[in-house]
Motif scaffolding. Structure first.
Motif, PDB file in Angstrom:
ATOM      1  N   ALA A  58       9.269  -1.615   2.411  1.00  0.00           N
ATOM      2  CA  ALA A  58       8.723  -2.920   2.034  1.00  0.00           C
ATOM      3  C   ALA A  58       9.871  -3.864   1.745  1.00  0.00           C
ATOM      4  O   ALA A  58      10.949  -3.432   1.324  1.00  0.00           O
ATOM      5  N   ALA A  59       9.639  -5.153   1.964  1.00  0.00           N
ATOM      6  CA  ALA A  59      10.654  -6.159   1.691  1.00  0.00           C
ATOM      7  C   ALA A  59       9.998  -7.403   1.124  1.00  0.00           C
ATOM      8  O   ALA A  59       8.804  -7.648   1.343  1.00  0.00           O
ATOM      9  N   ILE A  60      10.799  -8.168   0.380  1.00  0.00           N
ATOM     10  CA  ILE A  60      10.302  -9.416  -0.191  1.00  0.00           C
ATOM     11  C   ILE A  60      11.419 -10.443  -0.109  1.00  0.00           C
ATOM     12  O   ILE A  60      12.568 -10.167  -0.486  1.00  0.00           O
TER      13      ILE A  60
ATOM     14  N   TYR B 245       5.508  -5.064   4.890  1.00  0.00           N
ATOM     15  CA  TYR B 245       5.329  -3.645   4.628  1.00  0.00           C
ATOM     16  C   TYR B 245       5.327  -2.841   5.918  1.00  0.00           C
ATOM     17  O   TYR B 245       4.812  -3.292   6.947  1.00  0.00           O
ATOM     18  N   ALA B 246       5.870  -1.648   5.832  1.00  0.00           N
ATOM     19  CA  ALA B 246       5.695  -0.693   6.919  1.00  0.00           C
ATOM     20  C   ALA B 246       4.217  -0.344   7.001  1.00  0.00           C
ATOM     21  O   ALA B 246       3.501  -0.390   5.983  1.00  0.00           O
ATOM     22  N   ASP B 247       3.764   0.012   8.194  1.00  0.00           N
ATOM     23  CA  ASP B 247       2.352   0.360   8.351  1.00  0.00           C
ATOM     24  C   ASP B 247       1.941   1.472   7.395  1.00  0.00           C
ATOM     25  O   ASP B 247       0.843   1.474   6.856  1.00  0.00           O
ATOM     26  N   SER B 248       2.847   2.401   7.167  1.00  0.00           N
ATOM     27  CA  SER B 248       2.541   3.542   6.304  1.00  0.00           C
ATOM     28  C   SER B 248       2.368   3.140   4.849  1.00  0.00           C
ATOM     29  O   SER B 248       1.796   3.886   4.056  1.00  0.00           O
ATOM     30  N   ALA B 249       2.894   1.972   4.478  1.00  0.00           N
ATOM     31  CA  ALA B 249       2.843   1.520   3.087  1.00  0.00           C
ATOM     32  C   ALA B 249       1.727   0.511   2.826  1.00  0.00           C
ATOM     33  O   ALA B 249       1.350   0.296   1.668  1.00  0.00           O
ATOM     34  N   LYS B 250       1.221  -0.090   3.864  1.00  0.00           N
ATOM     35  CA  LYS B 250       0.206  -1.136   3.689  1.00  0.00           C
ATOM     36  C   LYS B 250      -1.029  -0.602   2.977  1.00  0.00           C
ATOM     37  O   LYS B 250      -1.547   0.463   3.325  1.00  0.00           O
ATOM     38  N   GLY B 251      -1.468  -1.348   1.977  1.00  0.00           N
ATOM     39  CA  GLY B 251      -2.671  -0.970   1.246  1.00  0.00           C
ATOM     40  C   GLY B 251      -2.439   0.024   0.140  1.00  0.00           C
ATOM     41  O   GLY B 251      -3.350   0.276  -0.671  1.00  0.00           O
ATOM     42  N   ARG B 252      -1.247   0.625   0.094  1.00  0.00           N
ATOM     43  CA  ARG B 252      -0.962   1.615  -0.948  1.00  0.00           C
ATOM     44  C   ARG B 252       0.219   1.202  -1.836  1.00  0.00           C
ATOM     45  O   ARG B 252       0.238   1.520  -3.023  1.00  0.00           O
ATOM     46  N   PHE B 253       1.202   0.533  -1.270  1.00  0.00           N
ATOM     47  CA  PHE B 253       2.415   0.149  -1.998  1.00  0.00           C
ATOM     48  C   PHE B 253       2.434  -1.355  -2.214  1.00  0.00           C
ATOM     49  O   PHE B 253       1.944  -2.126  -1.382  1.00  0.00           O
ATOM     50  N   THR B 254       3.041  -1.759  -3.336  1.00  0.00           N
ATOM     51  CA  THR B 254       3.208  -3.176  -3.630  1.00  0.00           C
ATOM     52  C   THR B 254       4.629  -3.430  -4.102  1.00  0.00           C
ATOM     53  O   THR B 254       5.088  -2.810  -5.061  1.00  0.00           O
ATOM     54  N   ILE B 255       5.297  -4.348  -3.422  1.00  0.00           N
ATOM     55  CA  ILE B 255       6.651  -4.734  -3.800  1.00  0.00           C
ATOM     56  C   ILE B 255       6.589  -6.009  -4.621  1.00  0.00           C
ATOM     57  O   ILE B 255       5.761  -6.896  -4.350  1.00  0.00           O
ATOM     58  N   SER B 256       7.449  -6.102  -5.626  1.00  0.00           N
ATOM     59  CA  SER B 256       7.474  -7.301  -6.453  1.00  0.00           C
ATOM     60  C   SER B 256       8.849  -7.445  -7.094  1.00  0.00           C
ATOM     61  O   SER B 256       9.646  -6.497  -7.096  1.00  0.00           O
ATOM     62  N   THR B 257       9.113  -8.625  -7.593  1.00  0.00           N
ATOM     63  CA  THR B 257      10.366  -8.873  -8.300  1.00  0.00           C
ATOM     64  C   THR B 257      10.091  -9.587  -9.614  1.00  0.00           C
ATOM     65  O   THR B 257       9.095 -10.314  -9.743  1.00  0.00           O
TER      66      THR B 257
END
Length: 114
Positions: free
Chosen positions: A48-50, A58-70
């Motif tokens: 994931a990147a922001i 997000y990578a397809d594998s991370a979509k819907g499960r991972f959340t990136i934030s700062t």
């Protein structure tokens, strides 16, 4: 130059959650920040990147499960990982991109048991 230190990795059962943190030595407000992971013998891959403007990818594998934030006030980036799967097991690295210069943390191990 910026130093990055990851934390929050560990062992979790499948279906569980982890929160990874990346603490930076200086302001990250102007960087594109990202989380990558790497398995032995494989290339490091983007999770994931922001951007500095808050746009996420997000990578397809991370979509819907991972959340990136700062949190720019804390010079910290996060990766909230939910519904973890055994295939998420890897070493996760924090990255800060300044134009063409990339900075990396030392990595944190995430292990998901089935």
């Amino acid at each position: 130059q910026v130093q990055l230190v990851e934390s929050g990795g560990g062992l979790v059962q499948a279906g569980g959650s982890l929160l990874l943190s990346c603490a930076a030595s200086r302001s990250i407000s102007l960087y594109t920040m990202g989380w990558y992971r790497q398995d032995p013998g494989k290339q490091r891959e983007l999770v994931a990147a922001i951007t500095s403007g808050g746009r996420t990818n997000y990578a397809d594998s991370a979509k819907g499960r991972f959340t990136i934030s700062t949190d720019n006030a804390k010079n910290t980036m996060y990766l909230q990982m939910n519904r973890l799967k055994p295939e998420d097991t890897s070493v996760y690295y924090c990255n800060a991109l300044e134009i063409s210069i990339a900075y990396w943390g030392q990595g944190t191990q995430v292990t998901v048991s089935s």
